[in-house]
Design a protein around this motif. Structure first.
Motif, short mmCIF file in Angstrom:
data_model
loop_
_atom_site.label_atom_id
_atom_site.label_comp_id
_atom_site.label_asym_id
_atom_site.label_seq_id
_atom_site.Cartn_x
_atom_site.Cartn_y
_atom_site.Cartn_z
N SER A 101 1.30 -1.02 -0.20
CA SER A 101 -0.18 -0.12 -0.16
C SER A 101 0.87 1.35 0.26
N GLY A 102 0.59 2.10 -0.61
CA GLY A 102 1.40 3.66 -0.79
C GLY A 102 2.38 3.37 -2.28
N SER A 103 2.70 2.23 -3.13
CA SER A 103 3.78 2.23 -3.36
C SER A 103 2.85 2.76 -4.64
N GLU A 104 3.66 3.39 -6.08
CA GLU A 104 2.97 3.42 -6.82
C GLU A 104 3.00 2.59 -7.80
N GLU A 105 3.42 1.52 -7.94
CA GLU A 105 2.87 -0.01 -8.57
C GLU A 105 2.47 -0.75 -7.93
N TYR A 106 1.02 -0.38 -6.95
CA TYR A 106 0.23 -1.25 -6.14
C TYR A 106 -1.36 -1.51 -7.15
N ASP A 107 -1.06 -2.57 -7.01
CA ASP A 107 -2.42 -2.96 -7.78
C ASP A 107 -3.36 -3.44 -6.85
N LYS A 108 -4.52 -3.10 -6.53
CA LYS A 108 -5.36 -3.34 -5.99
C LYS A 108 -5.90 -5.07 -5.96
N ILE A 109 -5.95 -5.35 -7.23
CA ILE A 109 -6.24 -7.02 -7.52
C ILE A 109 -5.42 -7.81 -6.80
N ILE A 110 -4.45 -7.33 -7.08
CA ILE A 110 -2.80 -8.16 -6.90
C ILE A 110 -2.72 -8.41 -5.38
N ALA A 111 -3.01 -6.81 -4.70
CA ALA A 111 -2.97 -7.14 -2.96
C ALA A 111 -4.38 -8.07 -2.86
N GLY A 112 -5.01 -8.02 -2.98
CA GLY A 112 -6.17 -8.67 -3.01
C GLY A 112 -5.71 -10.57 -3.56
N LYS A 113 -5.26 -10.85 -4.03
CA LYS A 113 -4.78 -12.10 -4.07
C LYS A 113 -3.66 -12.42 -3.31
N HIS A 114 -2.89 -11.90 -2.54
CA HIS A 114 -1.64 -11.66 -1.48
C HIS A 114 -1.83 -13.18 -0.83
N GLY A 115 -3.41 -13.28 -0.24
CA GLY A 115 -3.20 -14.28 0.86
C GLY A 115 -2.81 -15.55 0.60
N TYR A 116 -3.00 -15.71 -1.36
CA TYR A 116 -2.63 -17.09 -1.84
C TYR A 116 -1.50 -16.91 -2.36
N LEU A 117 -1.75 -15.55 -3.24
CA LEU A 117 -0.18 -16.20 -4.17
C LEU A 117 1.18 -15.21 -3.07
N ASN A 118 1.42 -16.02 -2.75
CA ASN A 118 2.94 -14.64 -1.53
C ASN A 118 3.75 -16.11 -1.98
N LEU A 119 5.29 -15.39 -1.80
CA LEU A 119 5.97 -16.62 -1.63
C LEU A 119 6.06 -17.12 -0.56
N PRO A 120 6.33 -17.27 0.49
CA PRO A 120 6.38 -18.71 1.40
C PRO A 120 5.05 -19.75 0.80
N PHE A 121 3.74 -19.11 0.66
CA PHE A 121 2.85 -20.31 0.05
C PHE A 121 2.99 -21.14 -0.71
N PHE A 122 3.94 -19.90 -1.88
CA PHE A 122 3.80 -20.84 -2.95
C PHE A 122 4.47 -21.02 -3.17
N PHE A 123 6.12 -21.01 -2.59
CA PHE A 123 6.93 -22.26 -3.02
C PHE A 123 6.77 -23.84 -2.10
N ILE A 124 6.01 -23.37 -1.07
CA ILE A 124 5.86 -23.90 0.37
C ILE A 124 4.71 -25.67 -0.99
N ARG A 125 3.82 -24.62 -1.58
CA ARG A 125 2.59 -25.77 -2.41
C ARG A 125 3.93 -26.07 -4.11
N ALA A 126 4.49 -25.30 -4.47
CA ALA A 126 5.74 -26.07 -5.48
C ALA A 126 6.18 -26.91 -4.75
N LEU A 127 7.39 -26.97 -3.59
CA LEU A 127 8.10 -27.81 -3.38
C LEU A 127 7.13 -29.06 -3.38
N THR A 128 6.00 -29.26 -2.58
CA THR A 128 5.16 -29.52 -2.87
C THR A 128 4.86 -31.45 -3.64
N TYR A 129 3.93 -30.18 -4.28
CA TYR A 129 3.73 -30.66 -5.41
C TYR A 129 4.72 -31.75 -6.14
N ILE A 130 6.19 -30.99 -6.44
CA ILE A 130 7.37 -31.73 -7.25
C ILE A 130 7.69 -33.17 -6.52
#
Length: 383
Positions: A101-130
């Motif tokens: 929030s407050g960044s010039e590149e702030y995107d409301k839609i991306i921020a709304g999906k951050h609970g799922y699309l965040n790096l720690p959770f993303f890598f946990i999922r990817a490592l689990t899949y593979i």
């Protein structure tokens, strides 16, 4: 062929081709060949779980294709790690500024999906899949080879593989869609589709069948797999034919429903593709739907080795183009070029690696499985 891929990468760097286009090509090829190996693992697990007999004669071929799973997984992890460090920008949501929030590149839609699309959770999922995919694939292969050596007179190893197959099918039923959302759909982070996971899954499955058909026909031309007859090829051809229709149905359903509803956050996906890739977009659908429908409809066509080879090769290219269409518009937009040394070279390089892994695997065990409860039924398969 692997050397061609390296030369293509050097060419791209020397000629100053934008890094985003190089990374996008890496994602296309990494995912495409991993998807084939996963489709083969799914098919192998399906044969175990249903205790189908007919495909036992080509089981070694299926197993060989699955051995690419951990290698393909490592390529995907490499892309994700580089994205996390901002060495590539394939995934817009990986940039912290887009959800700060407050960044010039702030995107409301991306921020709304951050609970799922965040790096720690993303890598946990990817490592689990593979990791789970690779472990289960390895267990299928290891027990199969062990059964050849020990005899497995009570089929204990076979029964263990049936249990592992049930686990894999349940896990893959979820993760085939989830990985498609994470790795491909999130490239177009503002867009979503409830059909997308099944759409990618159908492409995995049909390309796996295509590769198996081409391998079996190649080996038969070289005098191997004498026990594989035209009835086996007919069944493999039927799978290729049927799953091509499943893919076509899902492609059309996704497109038609979004086009008809005309909801802005949904149509943006197709506006980009029709705006910059119109000919290629519709040509991809035509290739993957029309060729199997027009040529493989009859019984005789599925038993004609030349027809099967030609159609399999055409559809193989068609589904590579399908993944290309999934990735490129959301990563490079209008700055794409299909026929160039970079694109062709990288595609051939990955193809060479894929073939090398499969053929190496085929040399490590007899092409015909020895100890299997349904081997005799499979050898005498006819209808």
């Amino acid at each position: 062929m692997m050397g061609i891929g390296v030369l293509a990468l050097i060419y791209g760097l020397v000629r100053g081709i934008p890094g985003q286009r190089i990374w996008a090509n890496l994602l296309v090829n990494s995912f495409f060949y991993l998807a084939i190996a996963l489709g083969a693992t799914f098919f192998l697990a399906l044969q175990y779980a249903t205790e189908a007999a007919w495909a036992t004669a080509v089981k070694r071929i299926t197993e060989a294709v699955t051995t690419y799973v951990p290698i393909g997984g490592m390529f995907m992890l490499f892309i994700f790690i580089c994205g996390a460090f901002q060495w590539n920008h394939l995934y817009e949501w990986m940039n912290p500024a887009t959800y700060t929030s407050g960044s010039e590149e702030y995107d409301k839609i991306i921020a709304g999906k951050h609970g799922y699309l965040n790096l720690p959770f993303f890598f946990i999922r990817a490592l689990t899949y593979i990791l789970v995919w690779s472990l289960l694939q390895r267990s299928f292969r290891k027990r199969s080879l062990e059964a050849d050596l020990t005899g497995d007179s009570n089929f204990i190893l076979h029964d263990k593989n049936i249990k592992s197959a049930a686990i894999f099918l349940v896990f893959f039923g979820v993760t085939s869609s989830a990985s498609a959302w994470d790795w491909i759909m999130s490239v177009d982070v503002h867009w979503f589709s409830t059909l997308f996971g099944w759409y990618i899954f159908s492409g995995m499955w049909v390309t796996a069948m295509i590769v198996m058909i081409l391998l079996v026909l190649h080996l038969k031309r070289r005098g191997h797999l004498e026990q594989v007859n035209e009835n086996h090829m007919h069944d493999l051809g039927k799978w290729m034919f049927a799953i091509s229709f499943l893919w076509s149905y899902l492609w059309f359903s996704q497109f038609m429903l979004i086009w008809y509803a005309n909801i802005p956050e949904e149509v943006t996906y197709f506006m980009n593709r029709i705006g910059h890739y119109k000919v290629l977009f519709f040509t991809t659908f035509f290739i993957n739907f029309s060729f199997p429908m027009l040529i493989l409809m009859s019984r005789d066509a599925k038993r004609n080795y030349k027809y099967l080879t030609v159609i399999a090769l055409i559809i193989f290219v068609g589904h590579w183009l399908d993944i290309y269409m999934c990735v490129m518009p959301g990563t490079v937009g209008s700055n794409w070029k299909l026929v160039s040394p970079l694109e062709i070279g990288m595609a051939l390089g990955f193809l060479g690696l894929f073939i090398y892994v499969i053929l190496t695997s085929l040399t490590k065990a007899p092409l015909m499985i020895k100890n299997h409860p349904y081997i005799e039924e499979s050898i005498h398969h006819e209808f």
